[in-house]
Design an enzyme around this catalytic site. Structure first.
Site, PDB file in Angstrom:
ATOM      1  CG  HIS A  46      -1.723   1.216   1.444  1.00 28.73           C
ATOM      2  ND1 HIS A  46      -3.079   1.281   1.199  1.00 28.73           N
ATOM      3  CD2 HIS A  46      -1.378   2.455   1.872  1.00 28.73           C
ATOM      4  CE1 HIS A  46      -3.522   2.492   1.474  1.00 28.73           C
ATOM      5  NE2 HIS A  46      -2.508   3.229   1.885  1.00 28.73           N
ATOM      6  CD  GLU A  47       1.620   3.787   3.700  1.00 25.09           C
ATOM      7  OE1 GLU A  47       1.935   4.824   3.064  1.00 25.09           O
ATOM      8  OE2 GLU A  47       0.590   3.710   4.387  1.00 25.09           O
TER       9      GLU A  47
ATOM     10  CG  HIS B  26       0.605   6.545  -0.538  1.00 20.99           C
ATOM     11  ND1 HIS B  26      -0.448   7.269  -1.050  1.00 20.99           N
ATOM     12  CD2 HIS B  26       0.133   5.947   0.583  1.00 20.99           C
ATOM     13  CE1 HIS B  26      -1.498   7.128  -0.265  1.00 20.99           C
ATOM     14  NE2 HIS B  26      -1.174   6.322   0.723  1.00 20.99           N
TER      15      HIS B  26
ATOM     16  CG  HIS C 138      -0.011   8.790  -6.884  1.00 21.64           C
ATOM     17  ND1 HIS C 138      -1.081   9.178  -6.115  1.00 21.64           N
ATOM     18  CD2 HIS C 138      -0.269   9.274  -8.125  1.00 21.64           C
ATOM     19  CE1 HIS C 138      -1.941   9.847  -6.849  1.00 21.64           C
ATOM     20  NE2 HIS C 138      -1.468   9.937  -8.070  1.00 21.64           N
TER      21      HIS C 138
END
Length: 744
Positions: free
Chosen positions: A518-519, A522, A525
């Protein structure tokens, strides 16, 4: 200027969990304003002697001088940075030329270079390396930073120039990207008090200053309770705990001067596995109580009075702008548009989640009764008996799964996904090649696999330690921009895994592995950005979690399972039958996971849509959960007194619902991959993913960006299917912020 405003919100609340801190740097030099009166010689001496202000040098377009950080340099660096930035702003505001995009918006985008660099170091101290000395400076400077921020927002000459460019945006020769920048910058002013005057303007600034103080105190109180409630066990108290956990606990105890004992830290990464495996019910209750009582223990670190004042001040502030409540103000520019749309989504899922909890508890109680335990399932029993049910229903042992989840191998798997979807290659930077702030931090260069072009650096700080806030998060030390010459990305991921004993691999649970992915989503992104202006690297809160939640799905794809989930002792791939059990149990305990999250999100929204006059946070939490029908066997994921997402700052306040809003998009986008010929590695769908959902950052309205990717809005049905909940009769939120009746 925009990047400076973002940095200041971080300064007031860097302890907010799961958020993505973001500091950009673009500026021009200027002499200090009245905030820092000194001779030119003194100013030059401050800049040359203070490493926090110095321009970043070295390879990769320059890197932060993390090896030169000293807390004593922080206050003078902040004071100089604010003074310089205010001087830049005054120059823009008083430009005698008519306002244009170039002489107003671009100059604002260019400002704040020195201060932005300082905030990179502030972020490290606040999140990764907090000390009493830093907290003293933080407490002193947070209100000053808020006042500085207000000086910019409330500079009427500046706002009138911004407004003039905004009013002419449709008739000016602006690109779509430039027009988006103008709209976002104007919105930052208009929604934060720039339109006020007189006493209202002064009161708005006073409230912001006081909130900055309160947010900082809240965060530091939680950190104090995390650091002050460690438990040290003896060997006879380890029954049921996995070998890897015991070794890590022994290593942690030794670090804390308790050699021969076993440390259970008051953080989720330590609490969660302990409650899952420990056979000592009294100890489980003690560990559970310590964790869920953070900020709620009375005395100097109790947060209840702080929460009440924060809520009252937020309500008063938005009333000055004409809003009925804080949530209405907060959501006006989010995908949800208004509180009711967010509540509708959550209430559509809540009944199914609670019903599943009752089923899960019944299964657990049956196991306890069969064992003649003589207990009623309590919150400190939930994880322990859920694990027993998991074994009974699916013959799935979480500790067995952990043997195949090595942190280093998971990292390699993430790199593989990044290579397949984004065409990124990750190459380790040799030790000492760039400065780091702790020996645990490692760095990789990110390049384009095809061209070899440098994309950025990725820093990883994976382990828990004293002074590091709990949870996991991503940060950006430098944005991608091109309007003033290309700047490449410096991104980081930060976790709180318990470091293994010397020479031992770090083994993690499936949930922690998902969080790791998940991290990293980021970070991808950040790294994928192709925008020109700093402002466009910002995000819309109920959208920015979508990209990271989506990346979790690649953990269970065949290439990762086949190549990276290998036994830490034998090196053998995870057996196909164990993989089958994992997939069969994919929705196991989904009632718990969804309900504990939704309880926090709903309480957040209720807190910010209620008249807070005379509010008692503890009573409000209990009464709200009772009205919702909260099962007694579990609690909110983040109880109000330690809900850092919403009270350590304002990043997630009235916005914690955003994880579920984003998960509606995640579930729908996952189906797009699942339906594609190449599955989750389909090149065409991956290309659209990067083009429309990662690279543009905030250069495209999120709802429109999703339509460009999917060809339509997303409904709630995929989310319900993902969680194994009934779909019929659900209400469906779409990416436009509206609602529609959902069918089967």
């Amino acid at each position: 200027m925009r990047q400076t405003l973002i940095a200041i919100s971080i300064a007031a609340a860097l302890a907010a969990v799961a958020g993505c801190s973001k500091e950009s740097e673009n500026a021009v030099a200027a002499k200090p304003s009245d905030q820092m009166s000194a001779s030119a010689e003194v100013v030059a001496d401050v800049v040359s002697s203070n490493p926090l202000l110095a321009e970043w040098t070295g390879p990769y377009g320059g890197v932060p001088a993390f090896d030169k950080m000293r807390v004593e340099d922080l206050k003078p660096a902040l004071e100089y940075g604010m003074a310089q930035n205010l001087a830049e702003i005054e120059k823009i505001a008083n430009n005698p030329e008519p306002p244009t995009f170039a002489n107003t918006i671009e100059e604002m985008e260019r400002s704040g270079k020195a201060l932005s660099r300082v905030f990179t170091y502030w972020g490290i101290w606040s999140g990764n390396m907090s000390t009493p000395e830093f907290r003293a400076v933080q407490a002193e400077m947070a209100p000053k930073l808020s006042a500085f921020n207000s000086k910019i927002i409330q500079n009427d000459k500046l706002f009138q120039r911004v407004k003039a460019v905004f009013d002419a945006r449709d008739t000016s020769d602006l690109t779509a990207e430039q027009k988006r920048v103008v709209e976002l910058v104007y919105d930052e002013f208009a929604t934060n008090g720039a339109t006020l005057s007189g006493a209202d303007k002064q009161r708005y600034a006073e409230i912001n200053t006081r909130l900055a103080e309160l947010h900082t105190r809240f965060a530091n109180n939680v950190l104090a309770d995390e650091e002050g409630y460690d438990i040290f066990l003896t060997e006879d108290q380890l029954a049921g705990l996995p070998e890897s956990f015991v070794k890590a606990a022994a290593s942690m105890a030794e670090e804390k001067g308790q050699k021969g004992k076993y440390a259970i830290k008051n953080t989720r990464s330590s609490m969660d596995p302990f409650l899952t495996y420990s056979e000592d019910r009294a100890l489980r209750e003690k560990v559970w109580t310590n964790y869920y009582s953070r900020g709620d223990n009375g005395g100097e670190h109790d947060n209840n009075a702080i929460i009440a004042e924060i809520l009252q001040l937020r309500d008063e502030r938005v009333a000055l702008l004409g809003f009925d409540n804080y949530a209405e103000w907060r959501l006006q520019n989010r995908m949800a548009k208004n509180p009711q749309n967010a509540i509708d989504l959550m209430e559509a899922v809540w009944p199914a989640a609670v019903a599943r909890v009752h089923e899960e508890v019944a299964d657990m109680q049956a196991v306890a009764d069969a064992e003649k335990a003589g207990i009623k399932i309590e919150p400190w029993d939930y994880r322990f008996y859920a694990e027993k049910v998991r074994k009974a229903k699916y013959d799935l042992n979480s500790d067995e799964v952990k043997q195949y989840l090595q942190l280093d191998k998971l990292r390699e798997g993430m790199f593989y996904v990044a290579g397949e979807l984004f065409n990124f290659a990750f190459t380790p930077v040799k030790e000492g090649g760039v400065p780091v702030f702790h020996e645990d931090v490692k760095v990789w260069e990110v390049t384009d696999k095809t061209t070899g072009e440098h994309v950025g650096l990725w820093y990883l700080d994976p382990f828990a330690r004293t002074g590091k806030r709990s949870g996991a998060w991503a940060s950006m030390y430098r944005d991608h921009t091109t309007f003033d010459g290309k700047e490449t990305v410096l991104a980081s991921n930060n976790s709180n895994f318990i470091k293994g004993a010397p020479g031992e691999p770090v083994l993690v649970g499936w949930d922690d592995a998902e969080t790791f992915f998940h991290e990293f989503g980021h970070a991808l992104h950040f790294l994928a950005s192709n925008v020109s202006y700093p402002t466009l690297n910002g995000g819309v809160r109920d959208y920015t979690e979508f990209q990271s939640q989506l990346l979790e799905r690649w953990l269970s794809t065949d290439p990762i399972i086949d190549n990276y989930l290998v036994h830490y002792k034998t090196g053998e791939p995870i057996p196909a039958e164990l993989v089958a059990k994992i997939k069969q149990a994919a929705n196991f305990n989904q009632g718990f996971a969804t309900t504990e999250y939704l309880a926090s999100a709903l309480v957040d929204m209720k807190l910010h849509t209620t008249d807070p006059k005379g509010i008692d946070p503890d009573s409000f939490e209990r009464e709200t959960l009772e009205k919702l029908g909260m099962p007694s066997e579990l609690v909110m994921r983040h109880r109000t007194p330690h809900f850092g997402h919403i009270f350590s700052g304002e990043g997630y306040s009235a916005g914690y619902y955003g994880y579920m809003w984003a998960d509606v998009l995640t579930s729908d986008a996952s189906e797009a991959f699942a339906e594609a010929e190449g599955g989750f590695y389909d090149k065409e769908v991956a290309g659209k993913l990067v083009k429309y959902l990662f690279a543009p950052r905030n250069a495209i309205d999120p709802a429109e960006a999703y339509r460009l990717f999917r060809g339509r809005d997303a409904g709630i049905e995929p989310l319900m299917r993902d969680r194994g909940f009934p779909v019929t009769g659900a209400k469906s939120e779409n990416t436009s912020g509206g609602t529609a009746a959902a069918g089967n």
